[in-house]
Scaffold this active site. Structure first.
Site, short mmCIF file in Angstrom:
data_model
loop_
_atom_site.label_atom_id
_atom_site.label_comp_id
_atom_site.label_asym_id
_atom_site.label_seq_id
_atom_site.Cartn_x
_atom_site.Cartn_y
_atom_site.Cartn_z
N ASP A 143 -11.43 8.84 3.65
CA ASP A 143 -10.13 8.86 2.96
C ASP A 143 -10.09 10.02 1.97
O ASP A 143 -10.72 11.05 2.21
CB ASP A 143 -9.93 7.49 2.28
CG ASP A 143 -8.47 7.08 2.22
OD1 ASP A 143 -7.70 7.79 1.57
OD2 ASP A 143 -8.10 6.06 2.83
N HIS A 200 -4.91 7.36 -3.03
CA HIS A 200 -4.97 6.68 -1.74
C HIS A 200 -6.37 6.12 -1.43
O HIS A 200 -6.52 4.96 -1.04
CB HIS A 200 -4.54 7.68 -0.66
CG HIS A 200 -4.29 7.12 0.69
ND1 HIS A 200 -5.28 7.01 1.65
CD2 HIS A 200 -3.18 6.64 1.27
CE1 HIS A 200 -4.76 6.50 2.75
NE2 HIS A 200 -3.49 6.26 2.55
N SER A 534 -1.71 2.22 6.11
CA SER A 534 -2.95 2.66 5.45
C SER A 534 -3.69 1.52 4.79
O SER A 534 -4.91 1.53 4.70
CB SER A 534 -2.62 3.65 4.33
OG SER A 534 -2.59 4.95 4.81
#
Ligand SMILES: *[C@@H]1O[C@H](CO)[C@@H](O)[C@H](O)[C@H]1NC(C)=O
Ligand SMILES: *[C@@H]1O[C@H](CO)[C@@H](O)[C@H](O)[C@H]1NC(C)=O
Ligand SMILES: *[C@@H]1O[C@H](CO)[C@@H](O)[C@H](O)[C@H]1NC(C)=O
Ligand SMILES: *[C@@H]1O[C@H](CO)[C@@H](O)[C@H](O)[C@H]1NC(C)=O
Length: 742
Positions: A143, A200, A534
């Site tokens: 990620d 994220h 996600s």
């Protein structure tokens, strides 16, 4: 005559432009992934031997600029390397012995929605049995990196990583601990640290395996103790995405490293459009990992609700779509005519007016940018003191639209869904009072605003509510099947929470975020609420880790089967959740998945037979298989015949088809299962045998499914849905059936 001259001139100019472009490409280096055979006559595959084998394919070691040509020398996931090459150099390489295939690097994108906010993970939806909290297993997160000092990554009570762990911590060694056992960064050889600059990666890592944190909240809402799905599990961070872009060479390097390091599960939350597998470095790396027993979960994409938008579509991945939960952080919109509509926002200002305020609708006469309250589109309007109506369209995220409105002097924002966004609203951490409403409610607000000379509105903030219906439902943005390229296997496989997920964040959110921008080197106790597929992938990564602890001998395919055949297909009100192209087998039910009764397993060579069945050349199959394959010496199988836990068949008019499947007994040693079929409209389905009688554990039995269609007629091009269930007195093993009419 004049006209002719002009045309000729144009034509010449065109050719000249072409000439320039092609002369530029002559010296234009791009990054390619090059697949080669294993070196012959090399005894050990030490990295130095591999490197010199890889170098032998290159025209020079370095570019004229002095830059190394080799970007990555892969060791474990594939035999091959990433290198800077021109098109012509790749052509020249093709004649060298040992060369198999070269693919240009692809850019993949994070699967937070393009409208980039976030939502919350409901603890109640995830299996967290005391004995199975994930101890001893390692989840590899590919990620954007991580904020290591976040309280979600404390290691209190966790054991040392298992001895098989061989990874490394690029942060100061004291920064890693027994929770965050490794952290690496991969960016074309750049040596940046794996800090998360956008949030994220911190969010997804804490969803998969964050520890317990008391009093987590976003701006006072959704308060409670949070933890990841597998809170006792170790985390290994591989930063392969930089801002929101992930290069396929970096991703493959991350998979290569994670396999070497000894992770048990890999979670991916990014993707690109579907491409054939031999050009899909992520699919190839994932197959290598799966063959080693590593489970790979991936997000389905955020391009829904349009059909055929699914990403990460290979049958060895677990492809996860996004569902909503039953929690809502409610912000009610009350119009001047007293009509009330329901919206959401995570920011609930204290002391927001109870009086009515004037409405302004920049989209009334404005451009599509003004309609979307995009950056710069409101500066010339007088919206001071007004509540601004914005459509949920365009490039800026919903939170960014709020920033634009606030900077232009607006006091509040009502965010209106587009038609295809339908009912999916988000409780984002806005910087000003806001309410995000559905398409239908938005239409009522617009109708009122456009019909009155002085329309007014107020927003009433109700806090966090639970038990909201319908739940779970499929998020409008969740990508839908079928795959545009690799049809034959139903995708997504499953859905899991991906709307309004609360998890760790590297910096303060809401109004405060305007004053202290993200600084991921600082310890923070921030959380955020975000949405996107996600966030669904790490939920499943966590669940499959728990299952792997309980069933260490199950293959990745068996674990996938366990979660698919036990998934919920009805929502909490007992109504069907959705269709198969949006939800696959259904909504994850971790408790049931722990005891599926039977599993559909896939053994390694099945994937090779499947690849041959796709009609790929031997060379193309060899690229994906990472070894030399001659399809002529294998029995290719059709995608329909892969021993998948869902069934997808294509039928023409008055056609017949028989497929076989086999199941393995993982329930009680003696058990009897009978078949139940819900036949898809337009086809007859029968199963032989109709009973499966097991006498011992691990016993496998096969059965045939026989399909026959009538006159397809108007159903041609469409699909029809049903299911197959094996039912014992303890278990229901359910496979969805999709029939497409050709
Ligand atoms: C809105 O989007 C544009 C283009 O992506 C970006 O440059 C800008 O910074 C965004 N606005 C805000 C307030 O973040
Ligand atoms: C929008 O949602 C409603 C209610 O769930 C549903 O009936 C309708 O089909 C949806 N519309 C679209 C375009 O998906
Ligand atoms: C973030 O914080 C560190 C430590 O206080 C500081 O050195 C750095 O300059 C800050 N970065 C930004 C972008 O503010
Ligand atoms: C079932 O198979 C697994 C893996 O091969 C093995 O570990 C297990 O002992 C077997 N169970 C029985 C009862 O044979």
């Amino acid at each position: 005559m004049k006209l002719l001259v002009i045309l000729l001139l144009f034509h010449t100019t065109f050719l000249m432009i072409n000439g320039q472009i092609s002369s530029i490409t002559n010296t234009h280096h791009e990054t390619y992934i090059v697949h080669v055979q294993k070196p012959k006559n090399v005894k050990s595959l030490r990295s130095t031997d591999l490197l010199s084998w890889y170098m032998s394919f290159l025209p020079t070691k370095t570019l004229a600029s002095g830059e190394s040509r080799i970007v990555y020398a892969y060791q474990t996931a594939i035999t091959g390397f990433a290198a800077r090459l021109t098109k012509e150099e790749v052509k020249a390489m093709e004649t060298k012995e040992g060369f198999i295939h070269a693919t240009k690097e692809r850019m993949l994108y994070l699967h937070t929605t393009h409208i980039n906010d976030f939502l919350g993970l409901n603890q109640g939806t995830c299996l967290q049995r005391d004995t199975y909290l994930g101890k001893g297993l390692i989840i590899g997160m590919l990620d954007t990196g991580v904020l290591p000092n976040h309280p979600s990554f404390k290691d209190s009570g966790l054991p040392h990583p298992p001895t098989k762990w061989k990874g490394h911590c690029d942060f100061k060694p004291t920064t890693c601990n027994n929770k965050l056992i490794g952290a690496r960064s991969f960016q074309r050889g750049n040596k940046d640290l794996p800090y998360d600059a956008i949030g994220h990666g911190t969010h997804t890592a804490s969803i998969a395996a964050g520890g317990f944190v008391k009093d987590a909240q976003v701006l006072g809402n959704a308060k409670g103790t949070v933890s990841g799905v597998a809170p006792n599990c170790h985390l290994a961070i591989y930063k392969v995405c930089h801002s929101s872009v992930c290069g396929s060479t970096d991703v493959l390097a991350g998979i290569d490293q994670a396999m070497d390091d000894g992770v048990d599960v890999i979670s991916l939350s990014f993707g690109g459009g579907a491409v054939p597998f031999y050009d899909d470095a992520v699919a190839i790396g994932a197959l290598a990992a799966v063959e080693k027993g590593i489970i790979v979960t991936s997000s389905a994409g955020n391009s829904g609700p349009t059909k055929g938008t699914i990403e990460n579509d290979s049958p060895w991945l677990i492809t996860v779509g996004a569902s909503t939960m039953d929690r809502m952080i409610r912000a009610r919109v009350k119009l001047g005519n007293n009509e009330e509509l329901i919206g959401e926002s995570a920011y609930h200002p204290s002391g927001f007016t109870s009086g009515f305020l004037p409405i302004v609708y920049p989209g009334r006469h404005g451009s599509s940018r003004a309609k979307a309250c995009s950056d710069g589109s409101l500066s010339r309007l007088n919206i001071k003191g007004m509540v601004v109506l914005c459509h949920n369209s365009g490039a800026n995220t919903t939170v960014e639209k709020g920033i634009v409105v606030k900077k232009a002097g607006g006091v509040a924002m009502i965010l209106i869904n587009e038609e295809d966004q339908n009912m999916t609203t988000r409780a984002a951490a806005h910087v000003l009072p806001a309410a995000h409403v559905s398409y239908f409610d938005g239409r009522r607000i617009l109708a009122y605003a456009l019909s009155k000379t002085n329309p007014t509105v107020t927003i009433i903030f109700d806090g966090t509510l639970y038990g909201i219906s319908p739940a779970p439902s499929v998020a409008s943005f969740s990508s839908r099947g079928p795959s545009s390229i690799n049809e034959g296997v139903l995708k997504p496989d499953i859905i899991a929470p991906g709307v309004n997920i609360l998890a760790a964040w590297p910096s303060p959110v809401g109004p405060l975020s305007l004053e202290s921008p993200m600084n991921s080197t600082i310890t923070s106790m921030a959380f955020n609420i975000v949405s996107g597929t996600s966030l669904s992938s790490p939920v499943i990564a966590g669940v499959t880790t728990l299952l792997k602890i309980a069933h260490p001998d199950w293959s990745p395919a068996a674990i996938k089967s366990a979660i698919m055949t036990t998934a919920d297909t009805l929502d909490r009100d007992g109504l069907p959740i959705s269709d198969l192209y949006s939800m696959g087998a259904g909504h994850i039910n971790p408790t049931n998945a722990n005891d599926p009764g039977l599993v559909y397993d896939i053994v390694e060579d099945d994937y090779i037979a499947y690849l041959c069945g796709l009609g790929y050349t031997d060379k193309q199959v060899s690229v994906v298989a990472r070894r030399i394959i001659e399809c002529a010496s294998i029995d290719p199988i059709n995608a329909e015949e892969l021993n998948y836990p869902s069934v997808s068949v294509a039928l023409g008019s008055k056609a017949e088809k028989t497929i076989t499947r086999w199941v393995m007994n993982v329930g009680e040693s003696e058990s009897l299962y009978s078949v139940q079929i819900k036949r898809p409209e337009g086809v007859e389905v029968s199963v032989y045998p109709e009973k499966l009688s097991f006498s011992k554990m691990n016993q496998t039995l096969s059965f045939s499914l026989y399909f026959s269609s009538g006159d397809v007629g108007a159903m041609r091009g469409g699909a029809s849905e049903g299911y197959l269930r094996w039912v014992s007195n303890k278990h229901i093993v359910r496979s969805p059936i999709l029939v497409t009419f050709t």
